[in-house]
Design a protein around this motif. Structure first.
Motif, short mmCIF file in Angstrom:
data_model
loop_
_atom_site.label_atom_id
_atom_site.label_comp_id
_atom_site.label_asym_id
_atom_site.label_seq_id
_atom_site.Cartn_x
_atom_site.Cartn_y
_atom_site.Cartn_z
N PRO A 55 -5.66 -5.87 -1.13
CA PRO A 55 -4.98 -4.64 -1.53
C PRO A 55 -5.08 -4.37 -3.02
O PRO A 55 -5.11 -5.31 -3.82
N LEU A 101 3.10 2.32 -3.71
CA LEU A 101 3.56 1.96 -2.37
C LEU A 101 4.22 3.14 -1.67
O LEU A 101 3.90 3.45 -0.51
N THR A 144 -0.95 -5.04 4.67
CA THR A 144 -1.10 -6.08 3.66
C THR A 144 -0.59 -5.63 2.30
O THR A 144 -0.03 -6.42 1.54
N GLN A 145 -0.78 -4.36 1.99
CA GLN A 145 -0.26 -3.81 0.74
C GLN A 145 1.27 -3.77 0.77
O GLN A 145 1.93 -4.04 -0.24
N ILE A 176 -2.88 -3.39 -5.02
CA ILE A 176 -1.72 -3.95 -5.72
C ILE A 176 -1.97 -5.42 -6.03
O ILE A 176 -1.65 -5.92 -7.10
N HIS A 219 2.59 -7.30 0.26
CA HIS A 219 2.50 -7.71 -1.14
C HIS A 219 3.62 -7.06 -1.96
O HIS A 219 4.23 -7.72 -2.82
N SER A 224 3.01 -0.13 -9.19
CA SER A 224 2.81 -0.56 -7.80
C SER A 224 3.90 -0.04 -6.88
O SER A 224 3.66 0.23 -5.70
N THR A 276 -9.13 -4.55 6.77
CA THR A 276 -8.20 -4.93 5.71
C THR A 276 -8.93 -5.57 4.55
O THR A 276 -9.58 -6.58 4.72
#
Length: 410
Positions: free
Chosen positions: A356, A211, A307-308, A358, A311, A207, A353
Protein backbone atom coordinates in the motif's frame (compact mmCIF):
# COMPACT_ATOMS: atom_id res chain seq x y z
CA UNK A 1 -25.40 2.82 -47.13
CA UNK A 2 -25.97 -0.93 -47.02
CA UNK A 3 -22.22 -1.51 -47.34
CA UNK A 4 -21.62 0.78 -44.38
CA UNK A 5 -24.23 -1.01 -42.29
CA UNK A 6 -22.62 -4.34 -43.15
CA UNK A 7 -19.22 -2.98 -42.09
CA UNK A 8 -20.62 -1.68 -38.83
CA UNK A 9 -22.26 -5.00 -38.21
CA UNK A 10 -18.99 -6.82 -38.79
CA UNK A 11 -17.18 -4.54 -36.36
CA UNK A 12 -19.91 -5.05 -33.79
CA UNK A 13 -19.56 -8.78 -34.16
CA UNK A 14 -15.80 -8.50 -33.70
CA UNK A 15 -16.23 -6.52 -30.49
CA UNK A 16 -18.76 -9.05 -29.24
CA UNK A 17 -16.37 -11.93 -29.97
CA UNK A 18 -13.56 -10.19 -28.08
CA UNK A 19 -15.88 -9.76 -25.11
CA UNK A 20 -16.93 -13.39 -25.15
CA UNK A 21 -13.36 -14.66 -25.53
CA UNK A 22 -12.09 -12.70 -22.56
CA UNK A 23 -15.17 -13.40 -20.47
CA UNK A 24 -14.78 -17.11 -21.13
CA UNK A 25 -11.22 -16.98 -19.81
CA UNK A 26 -12.34 -14.82 -16.91
CA UNK A 27 -15.18 -17.13 -15.88
CA UNK A 28 -13.14 -20.25 -16.53
CA UNK A 29 -10.50 -19.37 -13.95
CA UNK A 30 -10.11 -21.52 -10.86
CA UNK A 31 -12.68 -20.64 -8.15
CA UNK A 32 -11.07 -19.02 -5.13
CA UNK A 33 -13.03 -21.22 -2.76
CA UNK A 34 -11.58 -24.38 -4.28
CA UNK A 35 -9.05 -26.10 -2.00
CA UNK A 36 -5.46 -25.32 -2.90
CA UNK A 37 -2.81 -27.49 -1.22
CA UNK A 38 0.11 -25.41 -2.44
CA UNK A 39 1.79 -23.30 0.23
CA UNK A 40 3.40 -20.15 -1.15
CA UNK A 41 6.48 -18.56 0.48
CA UNK A 42 4.29 -15.70 1.73
CA UNK A 43 1.91 -18.21 3.34
CA UNK A 44 4.78 -19.99 5.07
CA UNK A 45 6.25 -16.67 6.22
CA UNK A 46 2.91 -15.70 7.75
CA UNK A 47 2.62 -18.97 9.67
CA UNK A 48 6.19 -18.79 10.98
CA UNK A 49 5.79 -15.14 12.05
CA UNK A 50 2.54 -15.94 13.83
CA UNK A 51 4.15 -18.88 15.63
CA UNK A 52 7.10 -16.76 16.74
CA UNK A 53 4.79 -14.03 18.05
CA UNK A 54 2.64 -16.53 19.95
CA UNK A 55 5.77 -18.06 21.54
CA UNK A 56 6.30 -14.96 23.68
CA UNK A 57 2.91 -13.23 23.68
CA UNK A 58 1.24 -16.21 25.35
CA UNK A 59 3.61 -16.49 28.37
CA UNK A 60 3.94 -12.73 29.03
CA UNK A 61 0.17 -12.26 28.73
CA UNK A 62 -0.44 -15.17 31.08
CA UNK A 63 1.69 -13.41 33.71
CA UNK A 64 0.29 -9.93 33.05
CA UNK A 65 -2.60 -10.07 35.56
CA UNK A 66 -0.25 -11.01 38.44
CA UNK A 67 2.26 -8.26 37.63
CA UNK A 68 -0.18 -5.45 36.88
CA UNK A 69 -1.75 -2.95 39.26
CA UNK A 70 -4.22 -1.76 36.60
CA UNK A 71 -7.51 -3.62 36.15
CA UNK A 72 -7.79 -2.76 32.45
CA UNK A 73 -4.28 -4.05 31.74
CA UNK A 74 -5.03 -7.24 33.70
CA UNK A 75 -8.18 -7.81 31.64
CA UNK A 76 -6.32 -7.07 28.43
CA UNK A 77 -3.65 -9.60 29.40
CA UNK A 78 -6.26 -12.30 29.98
CA UNK A 79 -7.96 -11.53 26.67
CA UNK A 80 -4.69 -11.59 24.73
CA UNK A 81 -3.54 -14.78 26.45
CA UNK A 82 -6.77 -16.57 25.55
CA UNK A 83 -6.84 -15.19 22.01
CA UNK A 84 -3.27 -16.09 21.10
CA UNK A 85 -3.49 -19.48 22.85
CA UNK A 86 -6.52 -20.50 20.80
CA UNK A 87 -4.87 -19.11 17.68
CA UNK A 88 -1.72 -21.13 18.32
CA UNK A 89 -3.77 -24.33 18.55
CA UNK A 90 -5.39 -23.58 15.18
CA UNK A 91 -2.00 -22.65 13.72
CA UNK A 92 -0.44 -25.97 14.73
CA UNK A 93 -3.39 -27.90 13.31
CA UNK A 94 -3.10 -26.04 10.01
CA UNK A 95 0.67 -26.57 9.87
CA UNK A 96 0.27 -30.31 10.43
CA UNK A 97 -2.42 -30.51 7.76
CA UNK A 98 -0.29 -28.63 5.22
CA UNK A 99 3.04 -30.18 6.14
CA UNK A 100 4.59 -26.88 7.21
CA UNK A 101 7.37 -27.11 9.79
CA UNK A 102 7.10 -24.39 12.46
CA UNK A 103 9.68 -23.40 15.09
CA UNK A 104 9.15 -24.96 18.51
CA UNK A 105 11.76 -23.02 20.47
CA UNK A 106 11.52 -19.40 21.51
CA UNK A 107 14.11 -17.25 19.74
CA UNK A 108 16.80 -15.53 21.80
CA UNK A 109 15.23 -12.14 21.01
CA UNK A 110 11.81 -13.21 22.20
CA UNK A 111 13.26 -14.93 25.27
CA UNK A 112 14.89 -11.62 26.21
CA UNK A 113 11.44 -9.99 26.03
CA UNK A 114 10.00 -12.66 28.31
CA UNK A 115 12.87 -12.16 30.77
CA UNK A 116 12.55 -8.37 30.65
CA UNK A 117 8.81 -8.44 31.33
CA UNK A 118 9.37 -10.85 34.24
CA UNK A 119 11.44 -8.16 35.97
CA UNK A 120 8.80 -5.46 35.64
CA UNK A 121 5.90 -4.81 38.01
CA UNK A 122 3.18 -2.26 38.55
CA UNK A 123 2.89 0.72 36.21
CA UNK A 124 6.36 0.05 34.83
CA UNK A 125 5.13 -3.37 33.70
CA UNK A 126 1.81 -2.05 32.40
CA UNK A 127 3.31 0.56 30.09
CA UNK A 128 5.95 -1.81 28.77
CA UNK A 129 3.46 -4.64 28.24
CA UNK A 130 0.84 -2.48 26.50
CA UNK A 131 3.39 -0.78 24.25
CA UNK A 132 5.47 -3.76 23.15
CA UNK A 133 2.48 -6.08 22.67
CA UNK A 134 0.54 -3.42 20.74
CA UNK A 135 3.45 -2.88 18.35
CA UNK A 136 3.75 -6.61 17.74
CA UNK A 137 0.04 -6.97 17.12
CA UNK A 138 0.03 -4.03 14.70
CA UNK A 139 2.68 -5.70 12.55
CA UNK A 140 0.80 -9.01 12.72
CA UNK A 141 -2.41 -7.30 11.64
CA UNK A 142 -0.88 -5.95 8.44
CA UNK A 143 0.72 -9.30 7.58
CA UNK A 144 -2.46 -11.25 8.39
CA UNK A 145 -4.65 -8.98 6.27
CA UNK A 146 -2.20 -9.18 3.38
CA UNK A 147 -2.28 -12.98 3.62
CA UNK A 148 -6.06 -13.04 3.98
CA UNK A 149 -6.48 -10.95 0.86
CA UNK A 150 -4.13 -12.85 -1.42
CA UNK A 151 -3.62 -16.47 -0.38
CA UNK A 152 -5.14 -19.15 -2.58
CA UNK A 153 -4.85 -21.79 0.13
CA UNK A 154 -8.21 -22.05 1.89
CA UNK A 155 -6.74 -23.45 5.11
CA UNK A 156 -4.38 -20.50 5.45
CA UNK A 157 -7.15 -18.11 4.42
CA UNK A 158 -9.30 -19.34 7.29
CA UNK A 159 -6.39 -19.06 9.73
CA UNK A 160 -5.57 -15.52 8.57
CA UNK A 161 -9.25 -14.55 8.84
CA UNK A 162 -9.37 -15.79 12.45
CA UNK A 163 -6.13 -13.97 13.23
CA UNK A 164 -7.41 -10.65 11.90
CA UNK A 165 -10.66 -10.94 13.86
CA UNK A 166 -8.80 -11.64 17.09
CA UNK A 167 -6.30 -8.82 16.55
CA UNK A 168 -9.00 -6.26 15.79
CA UNK A 169 -10.58 -7.05 19.15
CA UNK A 170 -7.47 -7.30 21.34
CA UNK A 171 -5.72 -4.27 19.87
CA UNK A 172 -8.72 -2.16 20.82
CA UNK A 173 -8.78 -3.61 24.33
CA UNK A 174 -5.10 -2.85 24.72
CA UNK A 175 -5.41 0.72 23.40
CA UNK A 176 -8.28 1.39 25.81
CA UNK A 177 -5.98 0.77 28.77
CA UNK A 178 -4.39 4.19 28.14
CA UNK A 179 -0.91 2.73 28.56
CA UNK A 180 0.19 2.43 24.93
CA UNK A 181 3.14 4.62 23.95
CA UNK A 182 3.14 6.40 20.53
CA UNK A 183 6.17 4.37 19.45
CA UNK A 184 3.93 1.29 19.34
CA UNK A 185 2.25 2.71 16.23
CA UNK A 186 5.43 2.56 14.16
CA UNK A 187 5.72 -0.65 12.18
CA UNK A 188 9.51 -0.95 12.28
CA UNK A 189 11.80 -3.68 13.51
CA UNK A 190 13.22 -1.52 16.29
CA UNK A 191 11.83 -2.19 19.74
CA UNK A 192 9.13 0.18 20.94
CA UNK A 193 10.28 2.68 23.54
CA UNK A 194 8.19 3.28 26.63
CA UNK A 195 8.32 7.04 27.06
CA UNK A 196 4.77 8.17 27.67
CA UNK A 197 1.53 7.08 29.26
CA UNK A 198 -1.15 7.80 26.71
CA UNK A 199 -1.32 7.86 22.92
CA UNK A 200 -4.79 9.09 22.06
CA UNK A 201 -4.55 12.29 20.03
CA UNK A 202 -5.90 14.30 17.12
CA UNK A 203 -2.82 14.32 14.90
CA UNK A 204 -3.74 14.78 11.25
CA UNK A 205 -1.40 12.95 8.95
CA UNK A 206 -1.55 12.83 5.12
CA UNK A 207 -2.14 9.09 5.44
CA UNK A 208 -5.28 9.75 7.52
CA UNK A 209 -6.68 12.01 4.82
CA UNK A 210 -5.78 9.51 2.11
CA UNK A 211 -7.49 6.71 4.01
CA UNK A 212 -10.77 8.61 4.35
CA UNK A 213 -10.72 9.61 0.68
CA UNK A 214 -10.04 6.03 -0.47
CA UNK A 215 -12.82 4.62 1.71
CA UNK A 216 -15.27 7.23 0.45
CA UNK A 217 -14.47 6.52 -3.20
CA UNK A 218 -14.79 2.79 -2.55
CA UNK A 219 -18.30 3.20 -1.14
CA UNK A 220 -19.27 5.64 -3.90
CA UNK A 221 -18.96 2.90 -6.52
CA UNK A 222 -19.61 -0.19 -4.41
CA UNK A 223 -22.91 0.93 -2.88
CA UNK A 224 -24.78 1.66 -6.15
CA UNK A 225 -23.18 -1.33 -7.90
CA UNK A 226 -24.26 -3.58 -5.04
CA UNK A 227 -27.75 -2.12 -5.00
CA UNK A 228 -28.13 -2.71 -8.73
CA UNK A 229 -26.74 -6.24 -8.46
CA UNK A 230 -29.13 -7.05 -5.64
CA UNK A 231 -31.96 -6.37 -8.10
CA UNK A 232 -30.54 -7.76 -11.32
CA UNK A 233 -28.22 -10.65 -10.40
CA UNK A 234 -29.32 -14.08 -11.59
CA UNK A 235 -27.97 -16.06 -8.64
CA UNK A 236 -30.04 -15.71 -5.47
CA UNK A 237 -26.88 -15.87 -3.30
CA UNK A 238 -25.37 -12.99 -5.26
CA UNK A 239 -28.54 -10.92 -4.88
CA UNK A 240 -28.53 -11.50 -1.12
CA UNK A 241 -24.84 -10.71 -0.70
CA UNK A 242 -25.11 -7.60 -2.89
CA UNK A 243 -28.05 -6.34 -0.84
CA UNK A 244 -26.12 -6.80 2.39
CA UNK A 245 -23.05 -5.04 0.99
CA UNK A 246 -25.16 -2.11 -0.22
CA UNK A 247 -26.65 -1.66 3.24
CA UNK A 248 -23.33 -1.96 5.07
CA UNK A 249 -21.58 0.49 2.76
CA UNK A 250 -23.99 3.05 4.16
CA UNK A 251 -22.65 2.21 7.63
CA UNK A 252 -19.06 2.50 6.39
CA UNK A 253 -19.74 5.83 4.68
CA UNK A 254 -21.30 7.21 7.87
CA UNK A 255 -18.24 6.24 9.93
CA UNK A 256 -15.90 7.83 7.39
CA UNK A 257 -17.99 11.00 7.14
CA UNK A 258 -17.98 11.41 10.91
CA UNK A 259 -14.21 10.97 11.07
CA UNK A 260 -13.74 13.47 8.23
CA UNK A 261 -15.94 15.98 10.06
CA UNK A 262 -13.86 15.69 13.24
CA UNK A 263 -10.51 15.83 11.47
CA UNK A 264 -11.50 18.44 8.88
CA UNK A 265 -11.11 16.47 5.66
CA UNK A 266 -13.02 17.29 2.46
CA UNK A 267 -14.35 14.08 0.95
CA UNK A 268 -14.89 13.40 -2.77
CA UNK A 269 -18.41 13.17 -4.19
CA UNK A 270 -17.58 10.83 -7.08
CA UNK A 271 -15.61 7.60 -7.45
CA UNK A 272 -12.46 7.47 -9.56
CA UNK A 273 -12.55 7.03 -13.34
CA UNK A 274 -11.37 3.44 -12.94
CA UNK A 275 -14.08 2.69 -10.39
CA UNK A 276 -16.69 4.18 -12.72
CA UNK A 277 -15.51 1.77 -15.43
CA UNK A 278 -16.04 -1.14 -13.02
CA UNK A 279 -19.56 0.05 -12.23
CA UNK A 280 -20.30 0.51 -15.94
CA UNK A 281 -19.04 -3.01 -16.69
CA UNK A 282 -21.46 -4.39 -14.12
CA UNK A 283 -24.35 -2.25 -15.39
CA UNK A 284 -23.77 -3.34 -19.00
CA UNK A 285 -23.82 -7.05 -18.09
CA UNK A 286 -26.68 -9.37 -17.20
CA UNK A 287 -27.38 -12.92 -16.09
CA UNK A 288 -24.39 -15.09 -15.17
CA UNK A 289 -22.03 -12.51 -16.65
CA UNK A 290 -23.30 -9.91 -14.16
CA UNK A 291 -22.94 -12.36 -11.28
CA UNK A 292 -19.31 -13.09 -12.14
CA UNK A 293 -18.49 -9.47 -12.95
CA UNK A 294 -19.93 -8.14 -9.70
CA UNK A 295 -18.45 -10.75 -7.35
CA UNK A 296 -14.97 -10.71 -8.86
CA UNK A 297 -14.63 -6.95 -9.28
CA UNK A 298 -15.95 -6.40 -5.75
CA UNK A 299 -13.67 -9.02 -4.20
CA UNK A 300 -10.62 -7.70 -6.07
CA UNK A 301 -11.39 -4.12 -5.01
CA UNK A 302 -11.93 -5.13 -1.38
CA UNK A 303 -8.67 -7.08 -1.32
CA UNK A 304 -6.73 -4.18 -2.82
CA UNK A 305 -8.09 -1.73 -0.27
CA UNK A 306 -8.08 -3.78 2.93
CA UNK A 307 -4.28 -3.87 3.28
CA UNK A 308 -4.18 -0.08 3.26
CA UNK A 309 -6.96 0.03 5.84
CA UNK A 310 -5.10 -2.45 8.05
CA UNK A 311 -1.93 -0.38 7.86
CA UNK A 312 -3.88 2.74 8.83
CA UNK A 313 -5.54 0.89 11.71
CA UNK A 314 -2.14 -0.21 13.01
CA UNK A 315 -0.34 3.13 12.68
CA UNK A 316 -2.70 6.11 12.87
CA UNK A 317 -2.44 8.37 15.91
CA UNK A 318 -5.79 9.99 15.18
CA UNK A 319 -8.68 8.56 17.19
CA UNK A 320 -11.36 9.44 14.57
CA UNK A 321 -9.26 7.84 11.80
CA UNK A 322 -8.68 4.80 14.01
CA UNK A 323 -12.40 4.34 14.60
CA UNK A 324 -13.16 4.72 10.87
CA UNK A 325 -10.43 2.27 9.87
CA UNK A 326 -11.63 -0.23 12.49
CA UNK A 327 -15.17 -0.07 11.11
CA UNK A 328 -13.93 -0.36 7.52
CA UNK A 329 -11.58 -3.23 8.34
CA UNK A 330 -14.35 -5.20 10.04
CA UNK A 331 -16.79 -4.66 7.18
CA UNK A 332 -14.31 -5.33 4.37
CA UNK A 333 -13.25 -8.56 6.06
CA UNK A 334 -16.91 -9.57 6.27
CA UNK A 335 -17.60 -8.57 2.66
CA UNK A 336 -14.68 -10.61 1.35
CA UNK A 337 -16.01 -13.66 3.17
CA UNK A 338 -19.53 -13.11 1.82
CA UNK A 339 -18.33 -12.67 -1.77
CA UNK A 340 -16.16 -15.77 -1.56
CA UNK A 341 -19.16 -17.65 -0.16
CA UNK A 342 -21.01 -17.23 -3.47
CA UNK A 343 -18.56 -19.71 -5.03
CA UNK A 344 -18.01 -17.38 -7.98
CA UNK A 345 -14.83 -15.57 -6.96
CA UNK A 346 -11.89 -16.67 -9.13
CA UNK A 347 -8.30 -17.09 -7.99
CA UNK A 348 -7.04 -14.19 -10.10
CA UNK A 349 -9.26 -11.84 -8.12
CA UNK A 350 -7.02 -12.53 -5.10
CA UNK A 351 -3.89 -11.22 -6.80
CA UNK A 352 -4.50 -7.50 -6.92
CA UNK A 353 -2.93 -6.41 -3.63
CA UNK A 354 0.27 -4.37 -3.81
CA UNK A 355 2.34 -2.84 -1.04
CA UNK A 356 0.00 0.00 0.00
CA UNK A 357 1.09 3.59 -0.68
CA UNK A 358 0.72 4.36 3.03
CA UNK A 359 3.16 1.54 3.82
CA UNK A 360 5.62 2.76 1.21
CA UNK A 361 5.49 6.25 2.65
CA UNK A 362 6.03 5.01 6.19
CA UNK A 363 8.96 2.85 5.14
CA UNK A 364 10.53 5.81 3.36
CA UNK A 365 10.06 8.12 6.34
CA UNK A 366 11.41 5.60 8.86
CA UNK A 367 14.47 4.85 6.76
CA UNK A 368 13.90 1.12 7.05
CA UNK A 369 14.21 -1.11 4.03
CA UNK A 370 10.88 -2.29 2.63
CA UNK A 371 9.90 -5.89 3.22
CA UNK A 372 9.58 -8.09 0.14
CA UNK A 373 6.02 -8.41 -1.09
CA UNK A 374 5.23 -11.98 -2.10
CA UNK A 375 1.81 -11.09 -3.45
CA UNK A 376 1.69 -10.43 -7.18
CA UNK A 377 -0.45 -8.00 -9.12
CA UNK A 378 -2.58 -9.65 -11.74
CA UNK A 379 -1.76 -7.42 -14.69
CA UNK A 380 -3.52 -9.82 -17.00
CA UNK A 381 -6.68 -9.60 -14.97
CA UNK A 382 -6.68 -5.80 -14.99
CA UNK A 383 -5.91 -5.75 -18.70
CA UNK A 384 -8.67 -8.22 -19.33
CA UNK A 385 -11.17 -6.12 -17.42
CA UNK A 386 -10.12 -3.10 -19.47
CA UNK A 387 -10.53 -5.08 -22.70
CA UNK A 388 -13.95 -6.25 -21.63
CA UNK A 389 -15.09 -2.75 -20.72
CA UNK A 390 -13.78 -1.30 -23.98
CA UNK A 391 -15.30 -4.15 -25.98
CA UNK A 392 -18.65 -3.72 -24.29
CA UNK A 393 -18.60 0.03 -24.79
CA UNK A 394 -17.56 -0.38 -28.43
CA UNK A 395 -20.28 -2.91 -29.09
CA UNK A 396 -22.89 -0.64 -27.50
CA UNK A 397 -21.70 2.32 -29.59
CA UNK A 398 -21.80 0.33 -32.82
CA UNK A 399 -25.24 -1.05 -32.10
CA UNK A 400 -26.51 2.47 -31.48
CA UNK A 401 -24.80 3.64 -34.65
CA UNK A 402 -26.49 0.91 -36.67
CA UNK A 403 -29.83 1.85 -35.19
CA UNK A 404 -29.24 5.50 -35.93
CA UNK A 405 -28.31 4.87 -39.58
CA UNK A 406 -31.19 2.47 -39.96
CA UNK A 407 -33.65 5.09 -38.75
CA UNK A 408 -32.04 7.68 -41.03
CA UNK A 409 -32.38 5.32 -43.99
CA UNK A 410 -36.05 4.77 -43.27
Amino acid sequence: MRHRLDTLGQHAALFAILSVVFLGAFIGAVPANAQSTEVQPSDRSFMVSLRQANSWLVPVSKEAPTRSTNASVSNAGRDIFEGHSRLDVELLKSAEQLGVVLPNDVSSEHQSLIDEMAERTGDNHDRAYATIVRQTQGGLLVMSVQTRATTQNTTIRTLAHQTVQMLIRTMTVLENTGRVDPSALELVTAKAQVNAVRVIGQNIEPSDRELLVLLTQHSLWQKPASRESSDRARDAKVRKVAGQLAAEHTQMAQAVTEAARQIGVDLPVEPTTEQKSWANAISSSSGEELDDMYTNLSRAADGSLITQVAHARATTKSLPARIASQTALTLLLKHMLLLEGTGLVKANSLQMTNTPPIAQQTQSNSGSSPQPDDSSTSVGFLTGIAVLVVAAAGTLWLVRAIGHHGEHRR
